[in-house]
Design a protein around this motif. Structure first.
Motif, mmCIF file in Angstrom:
data_model
loop_
_atom_site.group_PDB
_atom_site.id
_atom_site.type_symbol
_atom_site.label_atom_id
_atom_site.label_comp_id
_atom_site.label_asym_id
_atom_site.label_seq_id
_atom_site.Cartn_x
_atom_site.Cartn_y
_atom_site.Cartn_z
ATOM 1 N N VAL A 141 0.937 -1.215 0.003
ATOM 2 C CA VAL A 141 0.019 0.017 -0.018
ATOM 3 C C VAL A 141 1.000 1.298 0.173
ATOM 4 C CG1 VAL A 141 -1.381 1.331 1.246
ATOM 5 C CG2 VAL A 141 -2.016 -0.981 0.954
ATOM 6 N N VAL A 142 1.966 1.192 0.782
ATOM 7 C CA VAL A 142 3.075 2.340 0.811
ATOM 8 C C VAL A 142 3.717 2.396 -0.393
ATOM 9 C CG1 VAL A 142 4.663 3.464 1.853
ATOM 10 C CG2 VAL A 142 3.069 2.182 3.295
ATOM 11 N N LEU A 143 4.215 1.399 -0.979
ATOM 12 C CA LEU A 143 5.001 1.526 -2.129
ATOM 13 C C LEU A 143 4.394 1.663 -3.230
ATOM 14 C CD1 LEU A 143 7.936 0.583 -3.423
ATOM 15 C CD2 LEU A 143 7.292 -1.797 -3.539
ATOM 16 N N GLN A 144 3.286 1.373 -3.602
ATOM 17 C CA GLN A 144 2.319 1.885 -4.631
ATOM 18 C C GLN A 144 2.232 3.441 -4.719
ATOM 19 O OE1 GLN A 144 -1.579 0.319 -4.880
ATOM 20 N NE2 GLN A 144 -2.301 1.342 -2.946
ATOM 21 N N GLN A 145 2.572 4.093 -3.646
ATOM 22 C CA GLN A 145 2.534 5.635 -4.001
ATOM 23 C C GLN A 145 3.929 6.358 -4.358
ATOM 24 O OE1 GLN A 145 1.119 7.263 -0.116
ATOM 25 N NE2 GLN A 145 0.203 5.483 0.327
ATOM 26 N N GLN A 146 4.957 5.233 -4.496
ATOM 27 C CA GLN A 146 6.146 5.786 -4.822
ATOM 28 C C GLN A 146 6.733 5.275 -6.123
ATOM 29 O OE1 GLN A 146 7.645 4.826 -0.244
ATOM 30 N NE2 GLN A 146 9.000 5.728 -1.496
ATOM 31 N N LEU A 147 5.826 4.715 -6.999
ATOM 32 C CA LEU A 147 6.386 4.172 -8.117
ATOM 33 C C LEU A 147 6.525 5.259 -9.195
ATOM 34 C CD1 LEU A 147 3.961 1.039 -8.355
ATOM 35 C CD2 LEU A 147 6.359 1.131 -7.482
ATOM 36 N N ASP A 148 7.528 5.783 -8.968
ATOM 37 C CA ASP A 148 7.894 7.098 -9.931
ATOM 38 C C ASP A 148 9.349 6.907 -10.768
ATOM 39 O OD1 ASP A 148 9.082 7.480 -7.617
ATOM 40 O OD2 ASP A 148 8.519 9.590 -7.309
ATOM 41 N N THR A 149 9.829 5.721 -10.334
ATOM 42 C CA THR A 149 11.432 5.620 -10.740
ATOM 43 C C THR A 149 11.541 3.949 -11.135
ATOM 44 O OG1 THR A 149 12.632 4.717 -8.918
ATOM 45 C CG2 THR A 149 12.522 7.146 -9.168
ATOM 46 N N SER A 150 12.228 3.885 -12.153
ATOM 47 C CA SER A 150 12.567 2.426 -12.486
ATOM 48 C C SER A 150 12.957 1.349 -11.339
ATOM 49 C CB SER A 150 13.556 2.229 -13.672
ATOM 50 O OG SER A 150 14.800 2.743 -13.185
ATOM 51 N N GLY A 151 13.817 2.007 -10.417
ATOM 52 C CA GLY A 151 14.042 1.293 -9.419
ATOM 53 C C GLY A 151 13.128 0.849 -8.262
ATOM 54 N N MET A 152 12.121 1.693 -8.152
ATOM 55 C CA MET A 152 11.153 1.364 -7.282
ATOM 56 C C MET A 152 10.074 0.232 -8.059
ATOM 57 S SD MET A 152 11.024 2.940 -4.434
ATOM 58 C CE MET A 152 11.632 4.469 -3.607
ATOM 59 N N TRP A 153 10.031 0.484 -9.271
ATOM 60 C CA TRP A 153 9.200 -0.567 -9.783
ATOM 61 C C TRP A 153 9.791 -1.850 -9.834
ATOM 62 C CZ3 TRP A 153 4.498 -0.417 -11.140
ATOM 63 C CH2 TRP A 153 3.922 0.629 -11.769
ATOM 64 N N GLY A 154 11.464 -1.930 -9.740
ATOM 65 C CA GLY A 154 12.064 -3.123 -9.834
ATOM 66 C C GLY A 154 11.809 -3.955 -8.505
ATOM 67 N N VAL A 155 11.821 -3.165 -7.416
ATOM 68 C CA VAL A 155 11.464 -3.623 -5.777
ATOM 69 C C VAL A 155 9.905 -3.857 -5.888
ATOM 70 C CG1 VAL A 155 11.105 -2.931 -3.607
ATOM 71 C CG2 VAL A 155 13.217 -2.223 -4.778
ATOM 72 N N ALA A 156 9.166 -3.143 -6.339
ATOM 73 C CA ALA A 156 7.519 -3.969 -6.561
ATOM 74 C C ALA A 156 7.283 -4.829 -7.120
ATOM 75 C CB ALA A 156 6.933 -2.462 -7.133
ATOM 76 N N ALA A 157 8.127 -5.103 -8.305
ATOM 77 C CA ALA A 157 7.882 -6.480 -9.183
ATOM 78 C C ALA A 157 8.325 -7.789 -8.321
ATOM 79 C CB ALA A 157 8.724 -6.485 -10.283
ATOM 80 N N LYS A 158 9.300 -7.487 -7.576
ATOM 81 C CA LYS A 158 9.797 -8.663 -6.636
ATOM 82 C C LYS A 158 8.942 -8.967 -5.374
ATOM 83 C CE LYS A 158 14.557 -9.339 -7.891
ATOM 84 N NZ LYS A 158 15.931 -9.385 -7.110
ATOM 85 N N LEU A 159 8.528 -7.918 -4.790
ATOM 86 C CA LEU A 159 7.566 -8.120 -3.664
ATOM 87 C C LEU A 159 6.319 -8.510 -4.087
ATOM 88 C CD1 LEU A 159 8.550 -4.745 -1.406
ATOM 89 C CD2 LEU A 159 9.131 -7.388 -1.184
ATOM 90 N N MET A 160 5.775 -8.170 -5.150
ATOM 91 C CA MET A 160 4.298 -8.451 -5.964
ATOM 92 C C MET A 160 4.494 -10.100 -6.221
ATOM 93 S SD MET A 160 3.779 -5.165 -8.345
ATOM 94 C CE MET A 160 2.218 -5.796 -9.203
ATOM 95 N N THR A 161 5.868 -10.389 -6.667
ATOM 96 C CA THR A 161 6.010 -11.924 -6.895
ATOM 97 C C THR A 161 5.740 -12.850 -5.646
ATOM 98 O OG1 THR A 161 7.376 -11.438 -8.859
ATOM 99 C CG2 THR A 161 7.384 -13.511 -7.778
ATOM 100 N N LEU A 162 6.316 -12.316 -4.511
ATOM 101 C CA LEU A 162 6.446 -12.820 -3.321
ATOM 102 C C LEU A 162 5.128 -12.865 -2.955
ATOM 103 C CD1 LEU A 162 8.325 -14.357 -1.367
ATOM 104 C CD2 LEU A 162 8.099 -11.912 -0.072
ATOM 105 N N TYR A 163 4.383 -11.692 -2.870
ATOM 106 C CA TYR A 163 2.975 -11.859 -2.327
ATOM 107 C C TYR A 163 2.099 -12.750 -3.213
ATOM 108 C CZ TYR A 163 -1.665 -9.613 -0.847
ATOM 109 O OH TYR A 163 -2.691 -9.245 -0.305
ATOM 110 N N GLY A 164 2.267 -12.858 -4.464
ATOM 111 C CA GLY A 164 1.415 -13.981 -5.188
ATOM 112 C C GLY A 164 1.664 -15.229 -4.727
#
Length: 370
Positions: A141-164
């Motif tokens: 919920v916090v991270l989705q507010q910060q998806l404004d750089t490629s680095g943040m998208w990379g972190v989000a991708a790995k955490l989303m995979t783990l969440y899945g």
């Protein structure tokens, strides 16, 4: 819900006619005699599919064998387990409060999120899916507010995979949807290593569970097409495809993919021992152990189990249980079905209940239905 109704509902979910399902079964089983009339008899309860067809129905309909278990009590237990894990991990009001509190405070840095990522990788190996799911929901919920750089998208991708991965692979509407969103997030990172890893990790997760095989194969193929460079993502994709081939009965293809995976492991295997983002020697051999057990290759399975046991950290008892259950599957494959089921059940019961995972339950179901 009776077995015939389950088959019909799963067929309709895919948008298939009875004839289309029969054609799919002929394709994966290489058995030309299955017809639309056979499917109709199953759905009307006029005939019950045997173990051979249950296995191929599970593959084609992209569900674990447990979901098609002829025993209604066992099938109901599985569906209850799925429902229990699908409950929202935290109250909506708590998540909203957490999100606004984070937005009003100092913005976490990319280094902060990388530290979170590393911590989740370690915690996932020892903690239950429900606890990881609750924590990840708040952080996403916090991270989705910060998806404004490629680095943040990379972190989000790995955490989303783990969440899945905190949802069972057979729940196609949740686990697979999260994996697919994670691939899109990875694509926005402009990092091919992340793009390959997300797809490969999802492929091995589904392949190990024996769930959503067509999705797993598609993700693995995408990972392999993005880059030929040896990496953990490519390794996961190759081993995921090997498990898919084994479940479909393609022993030669499975072994060829495993051998290619071993060559990649020799270059990119991990020194880190206790992270979901790593593939050390013991974990590579856990993957190999199950694959060999599925193929009935006792020699390879025993060798892999020995190497894995020697190198497995004592802090990860859940994976020791995996190895013991692989031995149970191997016993069933060799002809000792009662002994193999009993051995696997005893291994599962020895692990504290709070450390049980849906993957282990699905493995138990595979052994019982082998």
């Amino acid at each position: 819900m009776d077995l015939g109704t389950v088959i019909r509902e799963l067929r309709l979910t895919h948008g298939w006619s009875q004839g289309r399902l029969a054609a799919k079964l002929r394709e994966v089983s290489q058995h030309a005699t299955i017809t639309r009339e056979d499917v109709s008899r199953w759905e009307r309860g006029k005939r019950t599919p045997g173990a051979f067809w249950l296995r191929h129905l599970a593959t084609v309909l992209e569900v674990p064998l447990t979901a098609l278990e002829a025993d209604p009590v066992k099938r109901r237990t599985f569906l209850t387990d799925v429902a229990a894990l699908s409950i929202a991990p935290a109250a909506a009001s708590d998540l909203i409060e957490h999100g606004f509190a984070a937005a009003l405070s100092k913005r976490p840095t990319l280094d902060h999120w990388h530290e979170k990522l590393a911590a989740y990788g370690s915690d996932y190996m020892a903690l239950g899916a429900a606890e990881i799911q609750r924590r990840l929901a708040s952080d996403l919920v916090v991270l989705q507010q910060q998806l404004d750089t490629s680095g943040m998208w990379g972190v989000a991708a790995k955490l989303m995979t783990l969440y899945g991965k905190t949802f069972p692979g057979a729940d196609g509407s949740k686990a697979v949807n999260w994996y697919m969103m994670a691939t899109h997030a990875a694509d926005r990172s402009d990092d091919d290593t992340a793009r390959v890893w997300v797809r490969g990790r999802a492929a091995i997760a589904l392949g190990y569970e024996g769930a959503s095989l067509s999705v797993a194969e598609s993700l693995a193929n995408q990972a392999l097409a993005i880059s030929e460079k040896p990496s953990l993502g490519r390794l996961n994709a190759l081993v995921g495809k090997a498990h898919i081939a084994a479940i479909r009965g393609d022993a030669k293809g499975a072994l060829t993919l495993l051998e290619e995976g071993r060559r990649v492991f020799d270059v990119s295997g991990s020194e880190e021992q206790e992270s979901d983002y790593a593939v050390p020697l013991w974990r590579m051999n856990v993957f190999t152990s199950l694959l060999a057990a599925r193929l009935g290759d006792e020699r390879t399975a025993l060798t892999a189990q020995e190497v894995a046991t020697q190198n497995l950290p004592p802090s990860l008892p859940r994976f020791a249980t995996h190895l013991e259950m692989h031995r149970g599957l191997m016993m069933v494959r060799s002809g000792d079905r009662p002994g193999g089921i009993s051995y696997a059940r005893a291994a599962l019961n020895e692990l504290p209940a709070e450390k049980h995972s849906l993957t282990l339950r699905m493995l138990m179901a595979e052994i019982e239905n082998c």
